[in-house]
Design a protein around this motif. Structure first.
Motif, PDB file in Angstrom:
ATOM      1  N   GLY A   1      -5.923   6.448   0.042  1.00 36.27           N
ATOM      2  CA  GLY A   1      -4.755   5.615  -0.009  1.00 36.27           C
ATOM      3  C   GLY A   1      -3.607   6.043   0.812  1.00 36.27           C
ATOM      4  O   GLY A   1      -3.535   7.354   1.086  1.00 36.27           O
ATOM      5  N   TYR A   2      -2.779   4.960   1.113  1.00 37.01           N
ATOM      6  CA  TYR A   2      -1.591   5.463   2.194  1.00 37.01           C
ATOM      7  C   TYR A   2      -0.725   6.521   1.450  1.00 37.01           C
ATOM      8  O   TYR A   2      -0.502   7.486   2.107  1.00 37.01           O
ATOM      9  N   GLU A   3      -0.412   6.430   0.435  1.00 40.15           N
ATOM     10  CA  GLU A   3       0.508   7.350  -0.451  1.00 40.15           C
ATOM     11  C   GLU A   3      -0.123   8.752  -0.634  1.00 40.15           C
ATOM     12  O   GLU A   3       0.344   9.871  -0.153  1.00 40.15           O
ATOM     13  N   ASP A   4      -1.628   8.713  -0.713  1.00 37.09           N
ATOM     14  CA  ASP A   4      -2.321   9.820  -0.746  1.00 37.09           C
ATOM     15  C   ASP A   4      -2.534  10.869   0.403  1.00 37.09           C
ATOM     16  O   ASP A   4      -2.424  11.944   0.534  1.00 37.09           O
ATOM     17  N   ILE A   5      -2.335   9.826   1.524  1.00 38.38           N
ATOM     18  CA  ILE A   5      -2.548  10.614   2.829  1.00 38.38           C
ATOM     19  C   ILE A   5      -1.429  11.407   3.124  1.00 38.38           C
ATOM     20  O   ILE A   5      -1.160  12.692   3.389  1.00 38.38           O
ATOM     21  N   TRP A   6      -0.172  10.727   2.993  1.00 38.90           N
ATOM     22  CA  TRP A   6       1.069  11.451   3.248  1.00 38.90           C
ATOM     23  C   TRP A   6       1.425  12.413   2.273  1.00 38.90           C
ATOM     24  O   TRP A   6       2.044  13.543   2.595  1.00 38.90           O
ATOM     25  N   ARG A   7       1.032  12.410   0.915  1.00 40.31           N
ATOM     26  CA  ARG A   7       1.307  13.524   0.157  1.00 40.31           C
ATOM     27  C   ARG A   7       0.467  14.727   0.429  1.00 40.31           C
ATOM     28  O   ARG A   7       0.863  15.928   0.078  1.00 40.31           O
TER      29      ARG A   7
ATOM     30  N   ALA B   1       0.677  -1.174   0.056  1.00 43.14           N
ATOM     31  CA  ALA B   1       0.075   0.031  -0.166  1.00 43.14           C
ATOM     32  C   ALA B   1       0.903   1.165   0.139  1.00 43.14           C
ATOM     33  O   ALA B   1       0.390   2.261  -0.396  1.00 43.14           O
ATOM     34  N   ARG B   2       2.283   1.209   0.393  1.00 39.79           N
ATOM     35  CA  ARG B   2       2.973   2.576   0.563  1.00 39.79           C
ATOM     36  C   ARG B   2       3.284   3.248  -0.465  1.00 39.79           C
ATOM     37  O   ARG B   2       3.406   4.268  -0.448  1.00 39.79           O
ATOM     38  N   GLY B   3       3.263   2.567  -1.854  1.00 40.60           N
ATOM     39  CA  GLY B   3       3.619   3.108  -3.044  1.00 40.60           C
ATOM     40  C   GLY B   3       5.094   3.763  -2.902  1.00 40.60           C
ATOM     41  O   GLY B   3       5.966   3.088  -2.706  1.00 40.60           O
ATOM     42  N   GLU B   4       5.100   5.110  -3.128  1.00 39.45           N
ATOM     43  CA  GLU B   4       6.559   5.717  -3.196  1.00 39.45           C
ATOM     44  C   GLU B   4       6.930   6.216  -1.725  1.00 39.45           C
ATOM     45  O   GLU B   4       8.163   6.974  -1.780  1.00 39.45           O
ATOM     46  N   ILE B   5       6.256   5.913  -0.884  1.00 41.99           N
ATOM     47  CA  ILE B   5       6.549   6.322   0.508  1.00 41.99           C
ATOM     48  C   ILE B   5       7.580   5.598   1.267  1.00 41.99           C
ATOM     49  O   ILE B   5       7.301   4.555   1.233  1.00 41.99           O
ATOM     50  N   ASP B   6       8.843   6.181   1.832  1.00 42.12           N
ATOM     51  CA  ASP B   6       9.649   5.500   2.361  1.00 42.12           C
ATOM     52  C   ASP B   6       9.582   5.345   3.939  1.00 42.12           C
ATOM     53  O   ASP B   6       9.493   6.491   4.468  1.00 42.12           O
ATOM     54  N   ILE B   7       9.035   4.476   4.453  1.00 38.00           N
ATOM     55  CA  ILE B   7       8.930   4.403   5.905  1.00 38.00           C
ATOM     56  C   ILE B   7       9.929   3.793   6.367  1.00 38.00           C
ATOM     57  O   ILE B   7      10.249   2.770   6.537  1.00 38.00           O
TER      58      ILE B   7
ATOM     59  N   PHE C   1       2.729  13.956  12.177  1.00 37.67           N
ATOM     60  CA  PHE C   1       1.625  13.144  11.145  1.00 37.67           C
ATOM     61  C   PHE C   1       1.808  11.822  11.222  1.00 37.67           C
ATOM     62  O   PHE C   1       2.788  11.204  11.708  1.00 37.67           O
ATOM     63  N   ALA C   2       0.609  11.074  11.258  1.00 42.23           N
ATOM     64  CA  ALA C   2       0.548   9.686  11.204  1.00 42.23           C
ATOM     65  C   ALA C   2      -0.680   9.134  10.196  1.00 42.23           C
ATOM     66  O   ALA C   2      -1.589  10.225   9.908  1.00 42.23           O
ATOM     67  N   SER C   3      -0.669   7.929   9.912  1.00 42.24           N
ATOM     68  CA  SER C   3      -1.576   7.450   9.101  1.00 42.24           C
ATOM     69  C   SER C   3      -2.768   6.897   9.730  1.00 42.24           C
ATOM     70  O   SER C   3      -3.794   6.919   8.781  1.00 42.24           O
ATOM     71  N   ASN C   4      -2.807   6.265  10.565  1.00 41.47           N
ATOM     72  CA  ASN C   4      -3.914   5.670  11.269  1.00 41.47           C
ATOM     73  C   ASN C   4      -4.458   4.478  10.204  1.00 41.47           C
ATOM     74  O   ASN C   4      -5.558   4.296   9.967  1.00 41.47           O
ATOM     75  N   PHE C   5      -3.407   4.052   9.648  1.00 41.20           N
ATOM     76  CA  PHE C   5      -3.522   2.926   8.905  1.00 41.20           C
ATOM     77  C   PHE C   5      -3.913   1.594   9.286  1.00 41.20           C
ATOM     78  O   PHE C   5      -3.187   1.245  10.260  1.00 41.20           O
ATOM     79  N   PRO C   6      -4.706   0.707   8.906  1.00 47.63           N
ATOM     80  CA  PRO C   6      -5.530   0.858   7.525  1.00 47.63           C
ATOM     81  C   PRO C   6      -7.146   1.619   7.808  1.00 47.63           C
ATOM     82  O   PRO C   6      -7.868   1.544   6.893  1.00 47.63           O
ATOM     83  N   VAL C   7      -7.351   1.902   8.887  1.00 45.75           N
ATOM     84  CA  VAL C   7      -8.498   2.382   9.305  1.00 45.75           C
ATOM     85  C   VAL C   7      -8.786   3.841   8.350  1.00 45.75           C
ATOM     86  O   VAL C   7      -9.789   3.911   7.461  1.00 45.75           O
TER      87      VAL C   7
END
Length: 295
Positions: free
Chosen positions: A261-267, A47-53, A249-255
């Motif tokens: 989308g995960y990447e959309d949230i962070w961008r 799910a993370r796409g291009e996000i480097d966790i 910032f935090a994702s609260n994923f997968p809620v």
């Protein structure tokens, strides 16, 4: 884009430890049945796409048996999965007489236990009420909370604005515990100006306590069609109250994956704070989370 994610959840339905996922009943999240499946590190990897966790913090996921949840997470960590949790905020019912035993059993299972969360949300509307009980006012609960200080553990504080004054008094009383306000304070009562004022003023009262930080997350939980423009005033108000140095910032994923989308949230987060300095961006997206959860 490199981040440290200080709020996400994993679960395996085969454990039988999350009945709320096995039999979804629509609530403030809406229809969350799409989330009613396993969520593991490999799912986040996809799910993370291009996000480097760079690191992530697992927050308890309302398990019936928190000790079993931590035992399972310790196995996930031992498996060597790339996005296994780097830190664990575990569940403990601080109203129980055996709360100390619950906590220490989990600390024995994993040296990554860094904090505790017990959801405290109460609301007059049954749709929004989580627990139906004012734990914070109970002397036994407060007494058990104090044991976190001697163990160097933080407390993730999930409440509504109507509970913020009480929580601020708690933070002042327990000034040797770090409190982390979840989901930007869960601005729930959005139909009237009084709701905004309660959230805004509650943030300021909590922010006046040096031992409180805030997680900017969970925006989809109360606004299922959230947009960047809708979130901007919430993020800016929270950062203005707490300062860059006490916000993350935090994702609260997968809620929150139910709504974006995960990447959309962070961008989107990055767009919201366009114009901050490099050091401020690093603090919001990585450094504050590392400091808070001792990563």
């Amino acid at each position: 884009m490199s981040i440290v994610d200080p709020h996400l959840h994993y679960w395996s339905l085969a454990s039988g430890n999350q009945p709320w996922l096995e039999n979804p009943v629509p609530n403030l999240l809406g229809d969350y049945s799409p989330m009613a499946q396993d969520h593991l590190p490999e799912d986040l990897e996809r799910a993370r796409g291009e996000i480097d966790i760079q690191a992530c913090v697992h927050v308890e996921a309302d398990a019936v048996d928190p000790v079993a949840e931590t035992r399972w997470l310790a196995e996930v960590i031992a498996s060597g999965a790339r996005l296994a949790p780097d830190a664990l905020v575990v569940g403990v019912d601080l109203s129980h007489k055996d709360a100390e035993e619950q906590l220490d059993a989990q600390r024995e299972l994993s040296d990554r236990v860094c904090g505790v969360r017990q959801i405290l949300n109460v609301h007059d509307d049954p749709l929004f009420d989580y627990v139906g009980r004012d734990y914070v006012s109970e002397p036994g609960w407060r007494s058990n909370l104090r044991m976190l200080a001697s163990r160097g553990l933080s407390f993730d504080l999930q409440i509504y604005p109507s509970q913020m004054a009480q929580a601020a008094a708690l933070a002042r009383e327990c000034d040797d515990i770090l409190f982390v306000l979840n989901h930007a304070g869960m601005y729930v009562d959005r139909q009237h100006l009084d709701g905004w004022r309660a959230w805004r003023d509650g943030l300021r009262e909590l922010a006046a306590c040096d031992n409180v930080m805030i997680k900017l997350s969970g925006f989809g939980m109360l606004d299922h069609r959230w947009t960047r423009d809708a979130v901007v005033p919430l993020v800016w108000e929270a950062i203005d109250a707490f300062g860059i140095e006490r916000a993350m910032f935090a994702s609260n994923f997968p809620v929150d994956g139910l709504y974006a989308g995960y990447e959309d949230i962070w961008r989107t987060y990055l767009e919201i704070v366009t114009g901050v300095s490099d050091s401020e961006r690093d603090a919001l997206f990585r450094d504050n989370a590392r400091r808070c959860y001792r990563l």
